[in-house]
Design a protein around this motif. Structure first.
Motif, PDB file in Angstrom:
ATOM      1  N   ASP A   6       0.939  -1.268   0.081  1.00 16.78           N
ATOM      2  CA  ASP A   6       0.056   0.012   0.078  1.00 16.78           C
ATOM      3  C   ASP A   6       0.928   1.224  -0.034  1.00 16.78           C
ATOM      4  O   ASP A   6       0.360   2.262  -0.513  1.00 16.78           O
ATOM      5  CB  ASP A   6      -0.913   0.061   1.440  1.00 16.78           C
ATOM      6  CG  ASP A   6      -1.968  -0.904   1.180  1.00 16.78           C
ATOM      7  OD1 ASP A   6      -2.120  -1.584   0.261  1.00 16.78           O
ATOM      8  OD2 ASP A   6      -2.666  -1.540   2.253  1.00 16.78           O
ATOM      9  N   VAL A   7       1.915   1.300   0.685  1.00 17.06           N
ATOM     10  CA  VAL A   7       3.061   2.299   0.851  1.00 17.06           C
ATOM     11  C   VAL A   7       3.723   2.461  -0.625  1.00 17.06           C
ATOM     12  O   VAL A   7       4.894   1.336  -0.566  1.00 17.06           O
ATOM     13  CB  VAL A   7       3.652   2.556   2.130  1.00 17.06           C
ATOM     14  CG1 VAL A   7       4.414   3.751   1.945  1.00 17.06           C
ATOM     15  CG2 VAL A   7       2.665   2.494   3.060  1.00 17.06           C
ATOM     16  N   ARG A   8       3.783   3.192  -1.371  1.00 22.01           N
ATOM     17  CA  ARG A   8       4.589   3.273  -2.577  1.00 22.01           C
ATOM     18  C   ARG A   8       5.400   4.416  -2.813  1.00 22.01           C
ATOM     19  O   ARG A   8       5.245   5.470  -2.277  1.00 22.01           O
ATOM     20  CB  ARG A   8       3.475   3.215  -3.961  1.00 22.01           C
ATOM     21  CG  ARG A   8       2.662   1.974  -3.813  1.00 22.01           C
ATOM     22  CD  ARG A   8       2.307   1.511  -5.034  1.00 22.01           C
ATOM     23  NE  ARG A   8       1.351   0.490  -5.353  1.00 22.01           N
ATOM     24  CZ  ARG A   8       0.170   0.385  -5.553  1.00 22.01           C
ATOM     25  NH1 ARG A   8      -0.176   1.316  -6.257  1.00 22.01           N
ATOM     26  NH2 ARG A   8      -0.407  -0.787  -5.475  1.00 22.01           N
ATOM     27  N   SER A   9       6.569   4.148  -3.026  1.00 15.94           N
ATOM     28  CA  SER A   9       7.860   5.090  -3.400  1.00 15.94           C
ATOM     29  C   SER A   9       7.902   5.616  -4.687  1.00 15.94           C
ATOM     30  O   SER A   9       7.582   4.888  -5.748  1.00 15.94           O
ATOM     31  CB  SER A   9       9.133   4.369  -3.182  1.00 15.94           C
ATOM     32  OG  SER A   9      10.072   5.229  -3.803  1.00 15.94           O
ATOM     33  N   PRO A  10       7.806   6.975  -4.895  1.00 17.03           N
ATOM     34  CA  PRO A  10       8.250   7.744  -6.096  1.00 17.03           C
ATOM     35  C   PRO A  10       9.089   7.280  -6.814  1.00 17.03           C
ATOM     36  O   PRO A  10       9.191   7.312  -8.093  1.00 17.03           O
ATOM     37  CB  PRO A  10       8.001   9.236  -5.638  1.00 17.03           C
ATOM     38  CG  PRO A  10       8.482   9.308  -4.062  1.00 17.03           C
ATOM     39  CD  PRO A  10       8.057   7.941  -3.436  1.00 17.03           C
ATOM     40  N   ILE A  11      10.025   6.631  -6.232  1.00 19.78           N
ATOM     41  CA  ILE A  11      11.280   6.107  -6.925  1.00 19.78           C
ATOM     42  C   ILE A  11      11.105   4.938  -7.695  1.00 19.78           C
ATOM     43  O   ILE A  11      11.296   5.169  -8.999  1.00 19.78           O
ATOM     44  CB  ILE A  11      12.520   5.692  -5.998  1.00 19.78           C
ATOM     45  CG1 ILE A  11      13.121   6.871  -5.136  1.00 19.78           C
ATOM     46  CG2 ILE A  11      13.589   4.925  -6.707  1.00 19.78           C
ATOM     47  CD1 ILE A  11      14.013   6.614  -3.935  1.00 19.78           C
ATOM     48  N   VAL A  12      10.207   4.090  -7.208  1.00 18.16           N
ATOM     49  CA  VAL A  12       9.768   2.821  -8.090  1.00 18.16           C
ATOM     50  C   VAL A  12       8.797   3.468  -9.048  1.00 18.16           C
ATOM     51  O   VAL A  12       8.771   3.040 -10.065  1.00 18.16           O
ATOM     52  CB  VAL A  12       8.981   1.824  -6.979  1.00 18.16           C
ATOM     53  CG1 VAL A  12       8.743   0.654  -7.893  1.00 18.16           C
ATOM     54  CG2 VAL A  12      10.243   1.541  -6.109  1.00 18.16           C
ATOM     55  N   ASP A  13       7.831   4.387  -8.763  1.00 18.80           N
ATOM     56  CA  ASP A  13       6.843   4.938  -9.536  1.00 18.80           C
ATOM     57  C   ASP A  13       7.588   5.501 -10.929  1.00 18.80           C
ATOM     58  O   ASP A  13       7.202   5.080 -11.784  1.00 18.80           O
ATOM     59  CB  ASP A  13       5.937   5.965  -8.829  1.00 18.80           C
ATOM     60  CG  ASP A  13       4.824   5.395  -7.867  1.00 18.80           C
ATOM     61  OD1 ASP A  13       4.676   4.251  -8.163  1.00 18.80           O
ATOM     62  OD2 ASP A  13       4.514   6.063  -7.145  1.00 18.80           O
ATOM     63  N   ARG A  14       8.665   6.245 -10.565  1.00 19.98           N
ATOM     64  CA  ARG A  14       9.620   6.894 -11.692  1.00 19.98           C
ATOM     65  C   ARG A  14      10.153   5.724 -12.457  1.00 19.98           C
ATOM     66  O   ARG A  14      10.183   5.897 -13.812  1.00 19.98           O
ATOM     67  CB  ARG A  14      10.546   7.726 -11.261  1.00 19.98           C
ATOM     68  CG  ARG A  14       9.818   9.049 -10.861  1.00 19.98           C
ATOM     69  CD  ARG A  14      10.866  10.163 -10.749  1.00 19.98           C
ATOM     70  NE  ARG A  14      11.744   9.956  -9.615  1.00 19.98           N
ATOM     71  CZ  ARG A  14      11.651  10.039  -8.327  1.00 19.98           C
ATOM     72  NH1 ARG A  14      10.675  10.808  -7.906  1.00 19.98           N
ATOM     73  NH2 ARG A  14      12.517   9.704  -7.392  1.00 19.98           N
ATOM     74  N   VAL A  61      -7.256  -6.112  -6.544  1.00 19.75           N
ATOM     75  CA  VAL A  61      -8.111  -5.378  -5.502  1.00 19.75           C
ATOM     76  C   VAL A  61      -7.552  -4.417  -4.769  1.00 19.75           C
ATOM     77  O   VAL A  61      -6.112  -4.668  -4.212  1.00 19.75           O
ATOM     78  CB  VAL A  61      -8.827  -6.418  -4.902  1.00 19.75           C
ATOM     79  CG1 VAL A  61      -9.604  -5.972  -3.702  1.00 19.75           C
ATOM     80  CG2 VAL A  61      -9.598  -7.684  -5.326  1.00 19.75           C
ATOM     81  N   GLY A  62      -7.916  -3.067  -4.429  1.00 19.03           N
ATOM     82  CA  GLY A  62      -7.533  -2.223  -3.687  1.00 19.03           C
ATOM     83  C   GLY A  62      -6.220  -1.633  -4.235  1.00 19.03           C
ATOM     84  O   GLY A  62      -5.473  -0.899  -3.564  1.00 19.03           O
ATOM     85  N   GLY A  63      -5.818  -1.757  -5.446  1.00 16.14           N
ATOM     86  CA  GLY A  63      -4.684  -1.093  -6.341  1.00 16.14           C
ATOM     87  C   GLY A  63      -3.593  -2.076  -5.997  1.00 16.14           C
ATOM     88  O   GLY A  63      -2.430  -1.457  -6.418  1.00 16.14           O
ATOM     89  N   HIS A  64      -3.625  -3.322  -5.494  1.00 13.95           N
ATOM     90  CA  HIS A  64      -2.399  -3.942  -5.301  1.00 13.95           C
ATOM     91  C   HIS A  64      -1.838  -4.159  -6.513  1.00 13.95           C
ATOM     92  O   HIS A  64      -2.454  -4.622  -7.412  1.00 13.95           O
ATOM     93  CB  HIS A  64      -2.587  -5.316  -4.392  1.00 13.95           C
ATOM     94  CG  HIS A  64      -1.617  -6.349  -4.338  1.00 13.95           C
ATOM     95  ND1 HIS A  64      -0.636  -6.020  -3.431  1.00 13.95           N
ATOM     96  CD2 HIS A  64      -1.270  -7.223  -5.031  1.00 13.95           C
ATOM     97  CE1 HIS A  64       0.501  -6.861  -3.559  1.00 13.95           C
ATOM     98  NE2 HIS A  64       0.015  -7.831  -4.417  1.00 13.95           N
TER      99      HIS A  64
END
Length: 110
Positions: A40-48, A93-96
């Protein structure tokens, strides 16, 4: 794979920068392909890193790592994947998210 499965926590890093904790039940390595689950807690580093995968102007990242930690948050091993390229992202489900990527080489240090 035992250090990953038995670790109390597992960290994902991009080019040596620790980014986020992973969902341990969703980590698999088979041949030159690996899969990991994002919590649930996502890093902007991984998002980028994920966003850059589809951009031909962005260079392929040098490496990503999966690092199991012991109870004192010390690394017990490092699974380093060179030249990772995302091949699939499944959102449940839930954005996982479950991310699958292929890689050139795997280096395991313990």
């Amino acid at each position: 794979m035992d250090p990953i499965l038995n670790a109390p926590a597992v960290v994902f890093s991009v080019n040596g920068v620790s980014a986020e904790f992973l969902t341990k039940g969703d980590i698999t390595i088979s041949g030159n392909q690996a899969t990991f689950g994002r919590g649930d807690v996502r890093s902007p580093i991984v998002d980028r890193w994920l966003a850059a995968q589809g951009d031909p102007k962005e260079p392929v990242q040098g490496y990503v790592s999966i690092i199991p930690l012991d109870w004192a948050d010390n690394p017990v091993a490092q699974y380093k994947f060179t030249y990772p390229q995302v091949t699939r992202i499944d959102t449940g489900v839930g954005g996982h998210q479950v991310v699958t990527f292929k890689f050139r080489d795997l280096q395991v240090n313990s």
